[in-house]
Design a protein around this motif. Structure first.
Motif, PDB file in Angstrom:
ATOM      1  N   ALA A  21      22.987  53.333  49.253  1.00 21.74           N
ATOM      2  CA  ALA A  21      24.398  53.427  49.614  1.00 21.74           C
ATOM      3  C   ALA A  21      24.762  52.306  50.573  1.00 21.74           C
ATOM      4  O   ALA A  21      23.975  51.933  51.433  1.00 21.74           O
ATOM      5  CB  ALA A  21      24.671  54.784  50.250  1.00 21.74           C
ATOM      6  N   ARG A  22      25.921  51.743  50.369  1.00 22.08           N
ATOM      7  CA  ARG A  22      26.445  50.790  51.349  1.00 22.08           C
ATOM      8  C   ARG A  22      27.706  51.395  51.933  1.00 22.08           C
ATOM      9  O   ARG A  22      28.175  52.428  51.480  1.00 22.08           O
ATOM     10  CB  ARG A  22      26.745  49.452  50.673  1.00 22.08           C
ATOM     11  N   ARG A  23      28.224  50.733  52.967  1.00 24.66           N
ATOM     12  CA  ARG A  23      29.441  51.233  53.582  1.00 24.66           C
ATOM     13  C   ARG A  23      30.501  51.492  52.491  1.00 24.66           C
ATOM     14  O   ARG A  23      30.829  50.599  51.726  1.00 24.66           O
ATOM     15  CB  ARG A  23      29.975  50.219  54.598  1.00 24.66           C
ATOM     16  N   PRO A  61      25.022  55.863  46.787  1.00 29.21           N
ATOM     17  CA  PRO A  61      23.891  55.188  46.149  1.00 29.21           C
ATOM     18  C   PRO A  61      24.169  55.074  44.649  1.00 29.21           C
ATOM     19  O   PRO A  61      24.808  55.955  44.073  1.00 29.21           O
ATOM     20  CB  PRO A  61      22.713  56.130  46.405  1.00 29.21           C
ATOM     21  N   HIS A  62      23.714  53.982  44.055  1.00 35.21           N
ATOM     22  CA  HIS A  62      24.031  53.774  42.649  1.00 35.21           C
ATOM     23  C   HIS A  62      22.766  53.651  41.825  1.00 35.21           C
ATOM     24  O   HIS A  62      21.920  52.799  42.074  1.00 35.21           O
ATOM     25  CB  HIS A  62      24.877  52.509  42.478  1.00 35.21           C
ATOM     26  N   LYS A  63      22.627  54.515  40.836  1.00 33.21           N
ATOM     27  CA  LYS A  63      21.439  54.482  39.985  1.00 33.21           C
ATOM     28  C   LYS A  63      21.701  53.525  38.831  1.00 33.21           C
ATOM     29  O   LYS A  63      22.487  53.824  37.933  1.00 33.21           O
ATOM     30  CB  LYS A  63      21.121  55.892  39.477  1.00 33.21           C
ATOM     31  N   ALA A  64      21.069  52.356  38.871  1.00 31.34           N
ATOM     32  CA  ALA A  64      21.348  51.315  37.876  1.00 31.34           C
ATOM     33  C   ALA A  64      20.380  51.384  36.693  1.00 31.34           C
ATOM     34  O   ALA A  64      20.730  50.999  35.585  1.00 31.34           O
ATOM     35  CB  ALA A  64      21.280  49.943  38.523  1.00 31.34           C
ATOM     36  N   LEU A  65      19.158  51.847  36.918  1.00 27.43           N
ATOM     37  CA  LEU A  65      18.184  51.988  35.828  1.00 27.43           C
ATOM     38  C   LEU A  65      17.622  53.413  35.841  1.00 27.43           C
ATOM     39  O   LEU A  65      17.131  53.889  36.862  1.00 27.43           O
ATOM     40  CB  LEU A  65      17.035  50.987  35.992  1.00 27.43           C
ATOM     41  N   GLY A  79      23.821  44.348  26.252  1.00 28.14           N
ATOM     42  CA  GLY A  79      24.597  45.478  26.741  1.00 28.14           C
ATOM     43  C   GLY A  79      25.859  44.964  27.388  1.00 28.14           C
ATOM     44  O   GLY A  79      25.988  43.763  27.639  1.00 28.14           O
ATOM     45  N   ARG A  80      26.759  45.903  27.666  1.00 31.73           N
ATOM     46  CA  ARG A  80      28.010  45.493  28.288  1.00 31.73           C
ATOM     47  C   ARG A  80      27.808  45.225  29.774  1.00 31.73           C
ATOM     48  O   ARG A  80      26.792  45.614  30.346  1.00 31.73           O
ATOM     49  CB  ARG A  80      29.064  46.582  28.106  1.00 31.73           C
ATOM     50  N   SER A  81      28.792  44.625  30.374  1.00 27.66           N
ATOM     51  CA  SER A  81      28.760  44.359  31.809  1.00 27.66           C
ATOM     52  C   SER A  81      28.544  45.668  32.569  1.00 27.66           C
ATOM     53  O   SER A  81      29.191  46.673  32.272  1.00 27.66           O
ATOM     54  CB  SER A  81      30.087  43.713  32.207  1.00 27.66           C
ATOM     55  N   GLY A  82      27.604  45.649  33.496  1.00 30.15           N
ATOM     56  CA  GLY A  82      27.332  46.844  34.295  1.00 30.15           C
ATOM     57  C   GLY A  82      26.297  47.771  33.689  1.00 30.15           C
ATOM     58  O   GLY A  82      25.961  48.799  34.273  1.00 30.15           O
ATOM     59  N   ALA A  83      25.756  47.406  32.525  1.00 30.96           N
ATOM     60  CA  ALA A  83      24.771  48.268  31.861  1.00 30.96           C
ATOM     61  C   ALA A  83      23.447  48.306  32.618  1.00 30.96           C
ATOM     62  O   ALA A  83      22.652  49.230  32.438  1.00 30.96           O
ATOM     63  CB  ALA A  83      24.546  47.792  30.425  1.00 30.96           C
ATOM     64  N   GLY A  84      23.196  47.289  33.442  1.00 30.85           N
ATOM     65  CA  GLY A  84      21.940  47.249  34.201  1.00 30.85           C
ATOM     66  C   GLY A  84      20.992  46.164  33.712  1.00 30.85           C
ATOM     67  O   GLY A  84      19.825  46.129  34.112  1.00 30.85           O
ATOM     68  N   LYS A  85      21.476  45.256  32.897  1.00 28.51           N
ATOM     69  CA  LYS A  85      20.624  44.207  32.323  1.00 28.51           C
ATOM     70  C   LYS A  85      20.042  43.291  33.400  1.00 28.51           C
ATOM     71  O   LYS A  85      18.844  43.013  33.421  1.00 28.51           O
ATOM     72  CB  LYS A  85      21.424  43.338  31.319  1.00 28.51           C
ATOM     73  N   SER A  86      20.923  42.813  34.297  1.00 27.75           N
ATOM     74  CA  SER A  86      20.427  41.912  35.345  1.00 27.75           C
ATOM     75  C   SER A  86      19.446  42.639  36.248  1.00 27.75           C
ATOM     76  O   SER A  86      18.423  42.076  36.654  1.00 27.75           O
ATOM     77  CB  SER A  86      21.591  41.366  36.178  1.00 27.75           C
ATOM     78  N   THR A  87      19.744  43.890  36.559  1.00 27.50           N
ATOM     79  CA  THR A  87      18.827  44.677  37.384  1.00 27.50           C
ATOM     80  C   THR A  87      17.463  44.749  36.709  1.00 27.50           C
ATOM     81  O   THR A  87      16.429  44.564  37.355  1.00 27.50           O
ATOM     82  CB  THR A  87      19.393  46.096  37.602  1.00 27.50           C
ATOM     83  N   LEU A  88      17.475  44.981  35.403  1.00 29.63           N
ATOM     84  CA  LEU A  88      16.216  45.088  34.663  1.00 29.63           C
ATOM     85  C   LEU A  88      15.408  43.791  34.755  1.00 29.63           C
ATOM     86  O   LEU A  88      14.221  43.802  35.092  1.00 29.63           O
ATOM     87  CB  LEU A  88      16.510  45.426  33.200  1.00 29.63           C
TER      88      LEU A  88
END
Ligand SMILES: Nc1ncnc2c1ncn2[C@@H]1O[C@H](COP(=O)(O)OP(=O)(O)O)[C@@H](O)[C@H]1O
Ligand SMILES: [Mg+2]
Lengths: 272, 219
Positions: free
Chosen positions: A13-15, A19-23, A40-49
């Motif tokens: 979580a940030r200010r 908290p955000h579950k990306a994967l 995948g579309r933007s925000g799907a979690g590809k970069s996180t992966l």
């Protein structure tokens, strides 16, 4: 070569945000020499992966096994050494404006403490490989988008990695330049036998480059398989809709080809 | 008249350049690491050290908010401790340096924060260690901004050095006060003012030139 087992990533979580579950538990196997697409579309979690593979992001849980080692267990001081085995190419190139083409490509070797001679031996053959012999002493500001990305690719290759991680590497380029960069990547894969992980939101990139593809949505891989099979018989709704986009883009492309060139303002200057 | 004035003005100009040059050098040597740490020690940042940030940030701000002439007087005991005296050109270097350190630290911090975070990420992906990211990426990429900031600092220090001149440090400010004001010599005052303008112009032009040379973002 690379195995992700039940990889989860929750951004703390940030200010002002939860908290955000990306994967949500990613499982993916990538064999040596293979080109695997993640679409995948933007925000799907590809970069996180992809960032979990070289540990730019630390997975919250799960294992990332590269070449037989679960790298999530490596102590922090060993990360630089591990990362030198993986090259990474970025959407916005991330070249150092203060360094020439040659010196940008040399940077990973410099960081590893290579001598001037070792650097020359590695960088000199890369310039013709990516088609930049005549740009050796130019600065990034003097290059077109496509040329910048060629520098980005050469830089990722200079430390002789086993794996190339590509995050939306053609998304800032016009269609023609995109084709050239994809051809270059395919060529590199054949010549050097590199394993590649290719993140994209465009089916055309997958079609042109990848052997296998994983389709992502909401932090989950919803469909996975050989590219030909997925294209012939998409099962999941996300896959179908990404394929439908492709068709629309293709139609729009034939009608208004020139409009696409705005995405890469420099490319008309010198690309070719 | 001019022949008697020239050596005095030249001597004073030299004193000013000496004070400013030495304090700029010392303050950069101390302010640079401070600025780097201010820019990179936050939570989750490159050289994570939140406690440092919490302690040093306010100190830097406090020093910057004290008017220079008050700072110069307030640290006289410290100056005496370092130089052995609180009067003269060398003694003036101490308050000038102390005033310039937080100024430079903030300038370096700002210049580093301007660097695209994508470059830090790319360097880390290549296997750069945190200090390597600083020396190979952040500082070279921030260099044009740093040079601009140091030029600004030099010009500010020339102004400050005229103030310490008033408390007996020598230099152009001292000359202007002693001759131009106390001895009613408007000609000396005029020469001092013109010399200051020329010096500032020269410093600014030199700094701009260096910054332009270092800046490869628009070729
Ligand atoms: N550093 C971060 N902190 C918090 N949330 C993030 C961070 N990076 C990405 N996210 C969130 O995680 C999700 C996945 O992001 P990302 O992996 O960048 O998606 P993609 O690359 O597929 O567009 C998004 O909802 C995004 O807002
Ligand atoms: Mg992304």
């Amino acid at each position: 070569m690379i195995r992700l087992s039940n990889v989860q990533k929750t951004y703390p979580a940030r200010r002002g945000s939860e908290p955000h579950k990306a994967l949500h538990g990613i499982n993916l196997d990538i064999a040596a020499g293979e080109i695997v697409g993640v679409i995948g579309r933007s925000g799907a979690g590809k970069s996180t992966l992809i960032r979990c593979i070289n540990l730019l992001e630390n997975p919250t849980s799960g294992a990332v096994v590269v070449d037989g080692t679960d790298v999530t267990t490596l102590p922090k001081r060993d990360l630089p050494l591990f990362r030198r085995q993986l090259g990474m190419v970025f959407q916005h190139f991330n070249l150092l404006s203060s360094r020439t083409v040659y010196d940008n490509i040399a940077l990973p070797l410099e960081l590893a403490g290579a001598s001037k001679a070792e650097i020359a031996a590695a960088v000199d053959p890369l310039l013709p490989l990516v088609g930049l012999d005549d740009k050796r002493d130019r600065y990034p500001a003097e290059l077109s988008g496509g040329q910048k990305q060629r520098v980005g690719i050469a830089r990722a290759l200079s430390s002789n990695p086993k794996v190339l991680l590509c995050d939306e590497v053609t998304s800032a380029l016009d269609p023609e330049t995109t084709r050239q960069i994809l051809t270059l990547l395919k060529d590199i894969n054949k010549r050097l036998g590199l394993t590649m992980v290719v993140i994209t939101h465009e089916m055309a990139v997958v079609k042109a480059l990848c052997d296998r593809v994983a389709v992502m949505d909401g932090g989950v891989i919803v469909e996975e398989g050989e590219v030909a099979g997925i294209f012939a018989a998409p099962k999941h709704a996300t896959t179908k809709s990404l394929l439908a986009d492709e068709f629309i883009e293709f139609r729009a492309g034939t009608d208004a080809n020139t409009a696409d060139h705005n995405t890469d303002d420099n490319s008309s200057r010198q690309e070719g | 008249m001019f022949s008697t004035l020239a050596p005095i003005v030249l001597q004073a100009t030299w004193e000013t350049l000496y004070m400013v040059g030495v304090s700029l050098f010392l303050a950069t040597a101390l302010g640079l690491p401070l600025g780097v740490l201010l820019a990179t020690s936050g939570r989750g940042e490159l050289l994570e050290a939140p406690l440092f940030q919490k302690i040093i940030g306010p100190i830097v701000n406090a020093t910057r908010s004290v008017p220079f002439i008050i700072l110069a007087v307030a640290i006289i005991p410290f100056t005496r401790f370092v130089v052995g005296t609180s009067i003269g050109t060398s003694a003036a270097i101490v308050p000038l340096t102390v005033a310039a350190i937080p100024f430079i630290a903030r300038i370096i911090e700002g210049a580093i924060r301007e660097v695209d975070s994508g470059l830090t990420e790319a360097a880390q992906a290549m296997g750069a260690r945190p200090l390597q990211v600083v020396t190979k990426v952040l500082l070279p990429e921030a260099l044009p901004g740093i040079i601009h900031g140091l030029t600004l600092t030099a010009v500010t220090l020339i102004g400050y050095s005229a103030m310490v001149g008033a408390v007996g440090a020598g230099g152009l400010g001292d000359l202007g006060i002693r001759y131009g004001y106390q001895r009613f010599r408007p000609d000396v005052m005029a020469v001092v003012v013109v010399t200051l303008i020329v010096v500032v112009q020269a410093v600014q032009m030199f700094g701009d030139r260096l910054a332009r040379k270092a800046d490869k973002r628009n070729i």
